[in-house]
Design a protein around this motif. Sequence first.
Motif, PDB file in Angstrom:
ATOM      1  N   SER A   1      47.541  43.893  41.408  1.00 22.94           N
ATOM      2  CA  SER A   1      48.407  45.057  41.458  1.00 22.94           C
ATOM      3  C   SER A   1      49.602  44.317  41.203  1.00 22.94           C
ATOM      4  O   SER A   1      50.896  44.389  41.082  1.00 22.94           O
ATOM      5  N   ALA A   2      49.579  43.286  42.212  1.00 24.82           N
ATOM      6  CA  ALA A   2      50.814  41.787  41.537  1.00 24.82           C
ATOM      7  C   ALA A   2      50.821  40.856  40.597  1.00 24.82           C
ATOM      8  O   ALA A   2      51.663  40.600  40.286  1.00 24.82           O
ATOM      9  N   GLY A   3      49.825  41.444  39.927  1.00 25.81           N
ATOM     10  CA  GLY A   3      50.163  40.974  38.361  1.00 25.81           C
ATOM     11  C   GLY A   3      49.899  39.183  38.246  1.00 25.81           C
ATOM     12  O   GLY A   3      49.782  38.669  37.225  1.00 25.81           O
ATOM     13  N   MET A   4      48.361  39.172  39.392  1.00 28.93           N
ATOM     14  CA  MET A   4      48.030  37.401  39.362  1.00 28.93           C
ATOM     15  C   MET A   4      46.918  37.772  38.756  1.00 28.93           C
ATOM     16  O   MET A   4      46.534  36.464  38.856  1.00 28.93           O
ATOM     17  N   LEU A   5      46.223  38.780  38.832  1.00 30.52           N
ATOM     18  CA  LEU A   5      45.323  38.576  37.845  1.00 30.52           C
ATOM     19  C   LEU A   5      44.892  37.104  36.300  1.00 30.52           C
ATOM     20  O   LEU A   5      43.991  37.099  36.040  1.00 30.52           O
TER      21      LEU A   5
ATOM     22  N   GLN B   1      39.765  42.924  49.116  1.00 26.63           N
ATOM     23  CA  GLN B   1      40.867  42.351  49.391  1.00 26.63           C
ATOM     24  C   GLN B   1      42.094  41.863  48.052  1.00 26.63           C
ATOM     25  O   GLN B   1      43.106  42.212  47.448  1.00 26.63           O
ATOM     26  N   VAL B   2      41.749  40.857  48.159  1.00 23.72           N
ATOM     27  CA  VAL B   2      42.158  39.184  47.519  1.00 23.72           C
ATOM     28  C   VAL B   2      42.200  40.109  45.741  1.00 23.72           C
ATOM     29  O   VAL B   2      43.744  40.280  45.165  1.00 23.72           O
ATOM     30  N   PHE B   3      40.983  40.927  45.222  1.00 27.19           N
ATOM     31  CA  PHE B   3      41.336  41.061  43.961  1.00 27.19           C
ATOM     32  C   PHE B   3      42.357  42.756  43.843  1.00 27.19           C
ATOM     33  O   PHE B   3      43.062  42.923  42.667  1.00 27.19           O
ATOM     34  N   ALA B   4      42.113  43.412  44.867  1.00 27.80           N
ATOM     35  CA  ALA B   4      43.126  44.451  44.392  1.00 27.80           C
ATOM     36  C   ALA B   4      44.288  44.041  44.247  1.00 27.80           C
ATOM     37  O   ALA B   4      45.683  44.848  43.570  1.00 27.80           O
ATOM     38  N   VAL B   5      44.966  43.062  45.389  1.00 23.91           N
ATOM     39  CA  VAL B   5      46.116  43.125  44.857  1.00 23.91           C
ATOM     40  C   VAL B   5      46.745  41.489  44.455  1.00 23.91           C
ATOM     41  O   VAL B   5      47.546  42.049  43.540  1.00 23.91           O
TER      42      VAL B   5
ATOM     43  N   ARG C   1      49.762  38.931  48.911  1.00 26.39           N
ATOM     44  CA  ARG C   1      49.855  37.513  47.718  1.00 26.39           C
ATOM     45  C   ARG C   1      50.303  36.918  48.298  1.00 26.39           C
ATOM     46  O   ARG C   1      50.123  35.763  47.042  1.00 26.39           O
ATOM     47  N   ASN C   2      51.362  36.773  49.128  1.00 21.83           N
ATOM     48  CA  ASN C   2      52.401  35.072  49.121  1.00 21.83           C
ATOM     49  C   ASN C   2      50.660  33.937  49.399  1.00 21.83           C
ATOM     50  O   ASN C   2      51.170  32.876  48.943  1.00 21.83           O
TER      51      ASN C   2
END
Length: 746
Positions: A532-536, A525-529, A477-478
């Motif tokens: 979940s992190a609200g970064m879509l 993994q990028v899209f899944a994170v 995420r970071n």
Amino acid sequence: MKDPIVERFLLLAQDARGCIHAGETGRLVPFDQRAISSPFPNSRLPLNLGTTPPVALVIDHKSIRPWITLMPESQFQRLSERLWIALGMFTGMLATLFVIAILMMRYQRSALTLAYLGYISALLFFQFQAVGLGAVWLPFWPEPSTHHLLQALAVGTAVIGMALPVFAFLRPCGHLRSLLLISTGLSASSFYLSAFTAEAYRVGAAVIPLLAVLVILLLARRLRDGEPGVRWFAVGLTAAILGGGIQAAAVVTQGTWLPPTSAFAFPLGNLVESICWLIAILMRLKSENLALQQRLIDEAHHDPVTGAYSRAFMTERLNNAIAEAKSSSGVTPGLIYIDLGDFKCVNERFGQARGDQTLLTFARILSELGFDADAIGRFGGDEFMILMQVNAHWSHTEGAAATILGRFREPLQIGGDNILLRPDIALLRITQDDKDVDQLMQDIGLALQLSKQLGGRRAILFEPQMRARAKMQDELRNELERAIRNHQLDLHFQPMVSLENLSPVGFEALLRCEHLSQKGFSIEQVFAVAESAGMLSSLGKRIIELALSQIGTWQRQGVWSPGLFLSINVCQQQLIDEQFLESLHRALQDHGVDASAIRLELSEGSLRADLDWSHQVLPRLLNQHILLGIDNFGTGLASLTMLADLQADYIKIDRKLVAALASLPRAQILARASRQFAAETGSLAIAEGIETNAQLETLRELGFEHGQGHLIAAPMSGPETADWLQLAARTHDQLHDLDNWQRQLH
């Protein structure tokens, strides 16, 4: 004069020598002006009387109690001294009780303490007025001319004062309450009216026995409750009734047989009553305080909506479970954490009240399922927790989770509505390695997140390796935030072609990030994170920006044909977000790209059955002339009716189904049915994941006209795609054989 409250008493007597003796006494005459300073009005008679009998004149507004007695002066002196001592003690004790009543009011203001304060105040008023102490001791006491009015007020107020604790402590109800109110009002009003008519005093006194009978009946009911304070209340009331009965009987009968002290029977009974009632009230207050403390404890330990244990209590139980796991080797209590997925939709659709009722029903069902549980509680808004017994086998925990999933597969019938709950469950073993509740909740959150990612409605056991995975996701995420901020994201493009002549019809934009790939992170993994992190939202905006910028570049290079389109992968969360569509519309205008040049591609697996696509999504897309494509068709995660309602421009056949075409006849049947479904709904059927010539030939035989895959072309960068388009145009113009064309394009 045996009545201390008589207003004026005149005595005329002739002694043996013929001299006339006159004496004046009574409540209106100060004590020091009486023959002897006594609470009783008194006057001296000669020891030897003359031939004319003595004459006594009783001047009283009521004129109903002419009690006169004769005794030697020495005897009367001793009686008066004892009465003064008793009167002083009585007044002092009433004053003390008055102070105690005020302190109780400051400590706990309630109807009961207020009633007791009114009762003691009424007794003091009666005491000062009836005996005449107010006029002597209090300088502000009214003039003697108003004493008959004050006396009526004192007696009537005393009746009301006694009734106040009765109503506040015994709490009568029904007809008995009405009779008590009527009797109290009749007696008090009669005493008040005695200021104007003496007969009213006799009526008020006659109602007192009836009032006493009603109170005794009420006491008999309350004594069955077994409350200790009621017993003390009964003792005090008995003393007051006894004293009042003696005095009232003397009033009604005008008897002369009662001793002089009977005039103080009622005040004495009131004193005993006030002390007993104080004890009863203190016991009641103590009981109420204990009940209040217990209620506060219960409220702190229980959730007000569901009645299940509260978060604070469950936290306490979890701390105890952790301590037991640390102190006893081999003890691993099981923990079940339940999250009602999408419960917010219940509140939005049915309202907050129905949502609370649903939570109450859910908690009740959990308690009725008969788990071997130590505690069942509500830990959050729509989150529940079941802590199993310490000695419960782990199979009981797993069985409880399976029971919950099975129980809530069908909708609940609540208030005429069918409400379907989607429980996501996390399981955890509490071990001696667990530090505190915060760590437990972090671990539960990891298992719960995995349950949601796998589609929900399942129970996932927490495993220690999830912590490493969570740490990796935090790192990703970071890194993703840094990549978006530093413009390190890029897009590659894979052609979608006509299978007849391999001419391009469109491209699929695929996200690439070399920085993240070097660190071992996949695009999945990028899209899944990001989700979940609200970064879509931020990630989607960046992808849209890159895609439209690339189309603009191709247009300037002259390699982009008006009939081509570029598909961009999105999720339904983005389509529901109006800001995403607005930002897409602005980006199209900024880059000078027509909306027909793009397609928003949605995976079948992300479709939500409870979303009204035809009303909530499609109108906004069609209003901006944006078409929709369906990816991974054939995974069976969406109904055919919903897919038909989406009005998709194209449908992509899942690559797993394409891979099985050459070896599995059933796959060919499904592929043919999918192509037919696309044709019937007016959509293009595109086969993705074409890897071999055998798959390509099979697709052509099945009637597929479009496809994509590595056999045709792998994903390419923007400049490589431009070269590919130029090569495709040249080879198509030269009309070489198809195999040679395919080799060149690949």
